[in-house]
Motif scaffolding. Sequence first.
Motif, PDB file in Angstrom:
ATOM      1  N   ALA A  66     -38.303  23.044 -42.620  1.00  0.00           N
ATOM      2  CA  ALA A  66     -38.436  22.442 -41.304  1.00  0.00           C
ATOM      3  C   ALA A  66     -37.077  22.004 -40.803  1.00  0.00           C
ATOM      4  N   GLU A  67     -36.963  21.989 -39.476  1.00  0.00           N
ATOM      5  CA  GLU A  67     -35.754  21.417 -38.881  1.00  0.00           C
ATOM      6  C   GLU A  67     -36.133  20.058 -38.311  1.00  0.00           C
ATOM      7  N   ALA A  68     -35.352  19.054 -38.659  1.00  0.00           N
ATOM      8  CA  ALA A  68     -35.610  17.714 -38.124  1.00  0.00           C
ATOM      9  C   ALA A  68     -34.912  17.593 -36.784  1.00  0.00           C
TER      10      ALA A  68
ATOM     11  N   VAL B   5     -30.974  19.176 -40.943  1.00  0.00           N
ATOM     12  CA  VAL B   5     -30.601  18.053 -40.075  1.00  0.00           C
ATOM     13  C   VAL B   5     -29.367  18.479 -39.269  1.00  0.00           C
ATOM     14  N   ASN B   6     -29.422  18.191 -37.968  1.00  0.00           N
ATOM     15  CA  ASN B   6     -28.288  18.559 -37.104  1.00  0.00           C
ATOM     16  C   ASN B   6     -27.181  17.516 -37.181  1.00  0.00           C
ATOM     17  N   LEU B   7     -25.951  17.992 -37.270  1.00  0.00           N
ATOM     18  CA  LEU B   7     -24.807  17.074 -37.267  1.00  0.00           C
ATOM     19  C   LEU B   7     -23.964  17.314 -36.017  1.00  0.00           C
TER      20      LEU B   7
ATOM     21  N   LEU C  22     -27.451  21.177 -43.616  1.00  0.00           N
ATOM     22  CA  LEU C  22     -26.793  20.492 -42.498  1.00  0.00           C
ATOM     23  C   LEU C  22     -26.426  21.528 -41.446  1.00  0.00           C
ATOM     24  N   GLU C  23     -26.944  21.314 -40.224  1.00  0.00           N
ATOM     25  CA  GLU C  23     -26.684  22.290 -39.154  1.00  0.00           C
ATOM     26  C   GLU C  23     -25.522  21.823 -38.287  1.00  0.00           C
ATOM     27  N   VAL C  24     -24.619  22.741 -38.091  1.00  0.00           N
ATOM     28  CA  VAL C  24     -23.444  22.441 -37.279  1.00  0.00           C
ATOM     29  C   VAL C  24     -23.383  23.514 -36.196  1.00  0.00           C
TER      30      VAL C  24
ATOM     31  N   ILE D 260     -24.899  27.391 -39.623  1.00  0.00           N
ATOM     32  CA  ILE D 260     -24.195  27.481 -38.344  1.00  0.00           C
ATOM     33  C   ILE D 260     -25.266  27.675 -37.264  1.00  0.00           C
ATOM     34  N   ASP D 261     -25.322  26.696 -36.350  1.00  0.00           N
ATOM     35  CA  ASP D 261     -26.398  26.618 -35.362  1.00  0.00           C
ATOM     36  C   ASP D 261     -25.996  27.306 -34.063  1.00  0.00           C
ATOM     37  N   ASP D 262     -26.988  27.726 -33.305  1.00  0.00           N
ATOM     38  CA  ASP D 262     -26.755  28.317 -31.976  1.00  0.00           C
ATOM     39  C   ASP D 262     -25.721  29.433 -32.040  1.00  0.00           C
TER      40      ASP D 262
ATOM     41  N   LEU E  95     -27.366  31.170 -41.079  1.00  0.00           N
ATOM     42  CA  LEU E  95     -26.872  31.450 -39.741  1.00  0.00           C
ATOM     43  C   LEU E  95     -28.075  31.437 -38.802  1.00  0.00           C
ATOM     44  N   LYS E  96     -28.007  30.634 -37.754  1.00  0.00           N
ATOM     45  CA  LYS E  96     -29.136  30.565 -36.828  1.00  0.00           C
ATOM     46  C   LYS E  96     -28.791  31.304 -35.549  1.00  0.00           C
ATOM     47  N   ILE E  97     -29.504  32.399 -35.325  1.00  0.00           N
ATOM     48  CA  ILE E  97     -29.237  33.225 -34.144  1.00  0.00           C
ATOM     49  C   ILE E  97     -29.784  32.516 -32.916  1.00  0.00           C
TER      50      ILE E  97
HETATM   51 MG    MG Z   1     -30.383  22.821 -34.949  1.00  0.00          MG
END
Ligand code: MG
Length: 683
Positions: free
Chosen positions: A447-449, A509-511, A541-543, A571-573, A592-594
Amino acid sequence: VLVLQTDLSCSYISPVAARLLGYPKLGYQEFDLLSFVHRDDRVAATSLFNATQEGSMETIEIRLRHFVGTYAWFEVGGTDLTGDPSINGILLNAREIGDRKMAEERLLHSEARFKALVQNSTDLVIVIEPNGAVGYASPSVEASLGMPLSLIQGLQMSEVFAENTLPLTDLLESQQPLIGWNSAAIEFGYRATSGDWRILETTLTDLRGEPAVGGLVFNARDITDRKQMNELLLHQATHDELTGLPNRRHLLDLLSQTLDRNGGTTTVSALLVDIDDFKDVNDSLGHSFGDRLLEAIAERLTGLVHSEVLDAGDIAARIGGDEFVVAFERAHGEKQTADICEQVLVALNTPFVIDGRELTVTASAGLAFDHDRSNSAELLLQNADTAMYKAKDLGKRQVVVFESYMHVATFDRLELRADLARAVAQEQFEAYYQPVVNLATQKIVGAEALVRWRHPERGMVGPGLFIPLAEESGLIAPIGEFMLSTACEDLCDWREEFGAAVEDFTVSVNLSVQQLHDRRIVGKVSDILEQTGLPAERLVLEVTESTLITETEMISSTMQQLRSFGTRLAIDDFGTGYSSLGYIQQFEFDVLKIDKSFVDDLDSFTNQRIVSAVLQLADQLGVRTIAEGIEQELQAELLKSLGCKLGQGYLYAKPMPAQEFRELLRIASDPFEIPTEVVEFQV
Ligand code: MG
Ligand code: C2E
Ligand code: MG
């Protein structure tokens, strides 16, 4: 009155004369007049005396010494009465003229003063004779025009000031005294010998009836520089220094004029564009880079005004940091205008190249129409602003058209900022969870918080709205910490409740970039892992990609340390920002998040090829890929066919409160609902 004998001795002195001269005790016989006359006036006095004896009636002005030593002016005349036995002498009549002398002196003085003033004035003083010729020109005329005074004298004004726009002929032809012209300053231009066009400001005083002058007095000064300075100041006051676009105040003026002009056949509208995550650019690439980006954005917007996308009458303005406005004078249909606005965002989305660095920005925009022709410029902008915030809230990079219900949700940002500080203290934040699913099996793998703010009056507020505020005010640190510990605690709870089924689950978790700039983040993550007992590799940890544009030593070493105790990095977005696949390797990302924008446009062949290439590369590097924002079955199918294994999106589930997420897991793992054998939370 005095009576003198021919030997200059005094035979009579009147009491008044004695008093005026201050010699009351003297006997007049001892009075030797010449010794009381000022040395310089003695010759005149003697000659008067002689002339009187010859019958002259002339008078002279001489100074006589007072008893105390001071001199006073007297006008003296004499009559020879030696023939008159009752007088037998020369009668002198002396009148004190001190006051008159003083007045004369003052006059002389003031004449000299005025002369000096005219001669030394920097103003150009010219007496224009009734035929238009120069009768007198002050020295400053020579200095200013670079023509010798001797040459100027007698020239026509039109020869002195070439191509001048002074209506002199009209003025001179009117026989009436130019009363109206006196004292009112007239501005006129002329061609200087240098070829420059200069502006003078002049007053004309009609002294043609004054014999001493006999013309129009022209008193002028060169105001070219002052005018240029004024224009510059005016431009500076109404334009943004960086981009040269009209500023907020000027825009409001222009927009008000547009609204006033509008006859009702068309609808005026305003588009407020806010660059997404502009702060990240400033934070990571520096302010001067940010400035250059803003200039480039402004240039692109102005380019649109001059292209067929917008009308020439449309206005592009910069009203704040990363906020721009395009005002449409003639918005036809709502749909048509919204389409044009989409084009504006697309145009902004085309990569910029600055300092050899290519980067792409996205923008969120709000569009407001003056439908009932009752909006003030301020209201129109405010509505566009409200709609823009809605666009941010809905996930950025889109245009939202203002609708009146939005007023209810209008936030005063300052108020919101103050509320935010309180929200931290009062723990008004919550973690929502969006499942990450295996696209092939549709099983949940993690899950993504995502943070949510339960505002006491406004209800649920999304991160798009308050994260930027939190970053600006430094409140992102406590919020980020809350999210980290909550997410770790929640996953621990699920691990306890669902055991092996969720053993390989991860929570993301997004940073924010600010958090990575703070050295303490490493200690905090390790403390939280220790306190909750969550194995480090269960935490991702999403950056966002934009954070990494400059791998400042700091970010790089922080990420290294976070990795060193087993935490994973995502790596987000990916694909929205600065698209460098090199980052994946450089920072050793695990995931890696597309970005959703690729998923949205998967029917475009180019996007498919890009996604496919990214997936292959990630595969080779051993990096897991997650496609973001999957909303349609078709997108999921395409992604699967391109080799993407994991995804997130409304198609599967929207972000939900922890309790609901737990419920989802419970149902999914409940042997009576779905057989446990096929329920597999892990890949
Ligand atoms: Mg995110
Ligand atoms: P993100 O990390 O890329 O999160 C994904 C965003 O896309 C979430 O928006 C999610 O609700 C939304 N989303 C997911 N699936 C879909 C879909 O199918 N369609 C659409 N239209 N949207 C979808 P959310 O929750 O509003 O968060 C927005 C952004 O705020 C996040 O983007 C993340 O960058 C930031 N954010 C969220 N929580 C935190 C946090 O705790 N700390 C920090 N620093 N940033 C956070
Ligand atoms: Mg994302």
